[in-house]
Write a protein that holds these residues in place. Structure first.
Motif, PDB file in Angstrom:
ATOM      1  N   VAL A   1      -3.816   5.267  -7.387  1.00  0.00           N
ATOM      2  CA  VAL A   1      -4.429   4.142  -8.094  1.00  0.00           C
ATOM      3  C   VAL A   1      -4.678   2.999  -7.129  1.00  0.00           C
ATOM      4  O   VAL A   1      -3.795   2.647  -6.334  1.00  0.00           O
ATOM      5  CB  VAL A   1      -3.501   3.655  -9.231  1.00  0.00           C
ATOM      6  CG1 VAL A   1      -4.099   2.429  -9.924  1.00  0.00           C
ATOM      7  CG2 VAL A   1      -3.246   4.769 -10.236  1.00  0.00           C
ATOM      8  N   THR A   2      -5.856   2.419  -7.196  1.00  0.00           N
ATOM      9  CA  THR A   2      -6.097   1.144  -6.527  1.00  0.00           C
ATOM     10  C   THR A   2      -6.841   0.233  -7.483  1.00  0.00           C
ATOM     11  O   THR A   2      -7.430   0.678  -8.470  1.00  0.00           O
ATOM     12  CB  THR A   2      -6.872   1.293  -5.211  1.00  0.00           C
ATOM     13  OG1 THR A   2      -6.799   0.052  -4.488  1.00  0.00           O
ATOM     14  CG2 THR A   2      -8.320   1.654  -5.442  1.00  0.00           C
ATOM     15  N   LEU A   3      -6.789  -1.069  -7.170  1.00  0.00           N
ATOM     16  CA  LEU A   3      -7.457  -2.087  -7.978  1.00  0.00           C
ATOM     17  C   LEU A   3      -8.635  -2.656  -7.203  1.00  0.00           C
ATOM     18  O   LEU A   3      -8.568  -2.821  -5.981  1.00  0.00           O
ATOM     19  CB  LEU A   3      -6.486  -3.206  -8.336  1.00  0.00           C
ATOM     20  CG  LEU A   3      -5.675  -3.048  -9.638  1.00  0.00           C
ATOM     21  CD1 LEU A   3      -6.613  -3.066 -10.853  1.00  0.00           C
ATOM     22  CD2 LEU A   3      -4.848  -1.794  -9.633  1.00  0.00           C
ATOM     23  N   SER A   4      -9.685  -2.970  -7.914  1.00  0.00           N
ATOM     24  CA  SER A   4     -10.886  -3.464  -7.248  1.00  0.00           C
ATOM     25  C   SER A   4     -10.657  -4.802  -6.562  1.00  0.00           C
ATOM     26  O   SER A   4     -11.422  -5.165  -5.653  1.00  0.00           O
ATOM     27  CB  SER A   4     -12.038  -3.588  -8.256  1.00  0.00           C
ATOM     28  OG  SER A   4     -11.701  -4.513  -9.286  1.00  0.00           O
ATOM     29  N   ASP A   5      -9.612  -5.547  -6.949  1.00  0.00           N
ATOM     30  CA  ASP A   5      -9.329  -6.831  -6.300  1.00  0.00           C
ATOM     31  C   ASP A   5      -8.115  -6.755  -5.376  1.00  0.00           C
ATOM     32  O   ASP A   5      -7.541  -7.786  -5.034  1.00  0.00           O
ATOM     33  CB  ASP A   5      -9.151  -7.946  -7.333  1.00  0.00           C
ATOM     34  CG  ASP A   5      -7.918  -7.763  -8.223  1.00  0.00           C
ATOM     35  OD1 ASP A   5      -7.432  -6.606  -8.335  1.00  0.00           O
ATOM     36  OD2 ASP A   5      -7.432  -8.762  -8.786  1.00  0.00           O
ATOM     37  N   ASP A   6      -7.753  -5.550  -4.954  1.00  0.00           N
ATOM     38  CA  ASP A   6      -6.663  -5.377  -3.989  1.00  0.00           C
ATOM     39  C   ASP A   6      -7.272  -5.426  -2.583  1.00  0.00           C
ATOM     40  O   ASP A   6      -8.012  -4.534  -2.193  1.00  0.00           O
ATOM     41  CB  ASP A   6      -5.961  -4.037  -4.218  1.00  0.00           C
ATOM     42  CG  ASP A   6      -4.688  -3.875  -3.402  1.00  0.00           C
ATOM     43  OD1 ASP A   6      -4.584  -4.505  -2.333  1.00  0.00           O
ATOM     44  OD2 ASP A   6      -3.807  -3.105  -3.828  1.00  0.00           O
ATOM     45  N   ASP A   7      -6.955  -6.488  -1.849  1.00  0.00           N
ATOM     46  CA  ASP A   7      -7.551  -6.678  -0.524  1.00  0.00           C
ATOM     47  C   ASP A   7      -6.931  -5.789   0.551  1.00  0.00           C
ATOM     48  O   ASP A   7      -7.499  -5.640   1.635  1.00  0.00           O
ATOM     49  CB  ASP A   7      -7.392  -8.141  -0.087  1.00  0.00           C
ATOM     50  CG  ASP A   7      -8.122  -9.102  -1.003  1.00  0.00           C
ATOM     51  OD1 ASP A   7      -9.198  -8.731  -1.507  1.00  0.00           O
ATOM     52  OD2 ASP A   7      -7.614 -10.222  -1.234  1.00  0.00           O
ATOM     53  N   ILE A   8      -5.750  -5.237   0.282  1.00  0.00           N
ATOM     54  CA  ILE A   8      -5.037  -4.425   1.267  1.00  0.00           C
ATOM     55  C   ILE A   8      -5.254  -2.934   0.999  1.00  0.00           C
ATOM     56  O   ILE A   8      -5.667  -2.182   1.872  1.00  0.00           O
ATOM     57  CB  ILE A   8      -3.533  -4.766   1.254  1.00  0.00           C
ATOM     58  CG1 ILE A   8      -3.324  -6.230   1.673  1.00  0.00           C
ATOM     59  CG2 ILE A   8      -2.748  -3.829   2.166  1.00  0.00           C
ATOM     60  CD1 ILE A   8      -1.887  -6.706   1.558  1.00  0.00           C
ATOM     61  N   ALA A   9      -4.959  -2.509  -0.217  1.00  0.00           N
ATOM     62  CA  ALA A   9      -5.086  -1.094  -0.574  1.00  0.00           C
ATOM     63  C   ALA A   9      -6.475  -0.824  -1.135  1.00  0.00           C
ATOM     64  O   ALA A   9      -6.665  -0.569  -2.318  1.00  0.00           O
ATOM     65  CB  ALA A   9      -4.005  -0.705  -1.584  1.00  0.00           C
ATOM     66  N   THR A  10      -7.460  -0.883  -0.262  1.00  0.00           N
ATOM     67  CA  THR A  10      -8.837  -0.610  -0.659  1.00  0.00           C
ATOM     68  C   THR A  10      -9.055   0.896  -0.806  1.00  0.00           C
ATOM     69  O   THR A  10      -8.195   1.707  -0.433  1.00  0.00           O
ATOM     70  CB  THR A  10      -9.794  -1.166   0.396  1.00  0.00           C
ATOM     71  OG1 THR A  10      -9.491  -0.533   1.654  1.00  0.00           O
ATOM     72  CG2 THR A  10      -9.641  -2.680   0.542  1.00  0.00           C
ATOM     73  N   VAL A  11     -10.201   1.251  -1.321  1.00  0.00           N
ATOM     74  CA  VAL A  11     -10.518   2.680  -1.471  1.00  0.00           C
ATOM     75  C   VAL A  11     -10.417   3.419  -0.140  1.00  0.00           C
ATOM     76  O   VAL A  11      -9.795   4.487  -0.057  1.00  0.00           O
ATOM     77  CB  VAL A  11     -11.900   2.854  -2.121  1.00  0.00           C
ATOM     78  CG1 VAL A  11     -12.366   4.311  -2.031  1.00  0.00           C
ATOM     79  CG2 VAL A  11     -11.863   2.407  -3.580  1.00  0.00           C
ATOM     80  N   PRO A  12     -10.989   2.905   0.975  1.00  0.00           N
ATOM     81  CA  PRO A  12     -10.835   3.620   2.260  1.00  0.00           C
ATOM     82  C   PRO A  12      -9.388   3.694   2.734  1.00  0.00           C
ATOM     83  O   PRO A  12      -8.984   4.698   3.343  1.00  0.00           O
ATOM     84  CB  PRO A  12     -11.689   2.797   3.241  1.00  0.00           C
ATOM     85  CG  PRO A  12     -12.651   2.055   2.386  1.00  0.00           C
ATOM     86  CD  PRO A  12     -11.918   1.765   1.111  1.00  0.00           C
TER      87      PRO A  12
END
Length: 303
Positions: free
Chosen positions: A228-239
């Protein structure tokens, strides 16, 4: 849906790693209902295990025995003198998490063991020798913190904080004084440097022989993974998450990208999914995965 169950108090436990380092943690016995198995919660870097105690109590109320623990150098597993301590992320996986996993398996070998890994905690199973025994893995923001994967709009600021200021302060103090700065907890020097100088992909961070062993460990994980990641997570991005997921080559893997609005929030970021305000939303959804292997967000899958 709300939960009305007795408040379950955890009991303190100590688990001894293979190199005799003593890890402090808590065991939360299930409160009621059909036994769902054992859940281990792996913290993020520099986050105390007690940060996850509300979620641990929630899981116990829904049929899981739960283990929370601090990695070596953190919280209840911190040595008397942290200065100059060389503990590294790899030891958090191949010694600390592996010892906790072995403890859970020894407690009840017939119970399925699920892992909830936050941030680096979602990557550590690939380093543990007992990882083939994991039944299911829920990775929330699971990544290793390479600056190249940070959100572009925040990359410069995060780079200066974690990859310039952190190693400089670590060199000065002999450990990273995060608590004094309000930047997470204090970190062992080895962890701080490993984070600060991390390269984008797993195999770039080890000598060849070590790298081969590490990759074999990730290949040995066969448990289904929901990341799971969140669209506003600056660290755990999709890449960032994909860079870890791609190394779990022997496991069925699903990645989802949630928006704060999906959870009824204006913002979520890297940490707040473990706040109790998510107990009647996101937390209930995680049960579908941990108990039944059902992805609660099929329309949010990343292809």
């Amino acid at each position: 849906m709300t939960v009305s169950a007795p408040i379950q108090e955890a009991r303190p436990i100590e688990i001894v790693a293979a190199d005799d380092v003593v890890l402090g943690g808590h065991f939360w016995p299930r409160v009621r209902g059909t036994a769902a198995g054992i859940a281990i919660i792996n913290p993020a870097t520099g986050v105390l295990a007690r940060y996850y105690h509300h979620y641990a109590r929630f899981l116990a109320a829904h049929g899981f025995d739960v283990v929370t623990y601090d990695y070596r150098g953190i919280g209840a597993s911190r040595p008397a003198n942290l200065r100059g301590c060389g503990y590294r992320w790899r030891e958090w996986g191949d010694k600390d998490f592996d010892a906790v996993l072995a403890w859970a398996l020894a407690r009840d070998g017939s119970a399925p063991v699920c892992v909830v890994g936050h941030s680096v905690g979602g990557a550590l199973p690939g380093l543990a020798g007992h990882a083939p025994a994991i039944h299911r893995l829920l990775s929330i923001g699971g990544q290793f913190g390479c600056w190249r994967h940070y959100a572009p709009s925040r990359r410069r600021r995060l780079f200066l904080k974690w990859h310039v200021a952190m190693p400089a302060l670590t060199a000065l103090c002999g450990y990273f004084p995060g608590r004094r700065l309000g930047w997470l907890e204090d970190l062992p020097a080895g962890v701080a440097y490993e984070w600060a100088f991390r390269r984008p992909y797993l195999e770039d961070n080890y000598p060849q022989r070590q790298c081969e062993a590490v990759l074999r460990g990730f290949d040995a994980v066969t448990a289904p993974i929901l990341a799971v990641t969140l669209s506003d997570d600056d660290i755990a991005t999709v890449p960032a998450i994909r860079a870890v997921l791609d190394r779990y080559r022997g496991a069925p893997r699903t990645q989802v990208l949630l928006r704060p609005a999906d959870l009824g929030q204006e913002s979520v970021g890297h940490f707040s999914l473990f706040h109790s305000r998510h107990a009647t939303g996101f937390w209930l959804d995680t049960l579908l995965w941990l108990r039944d292997g059902v992805n609660p967000w099929p329309d949010r899958e990343v292809r």
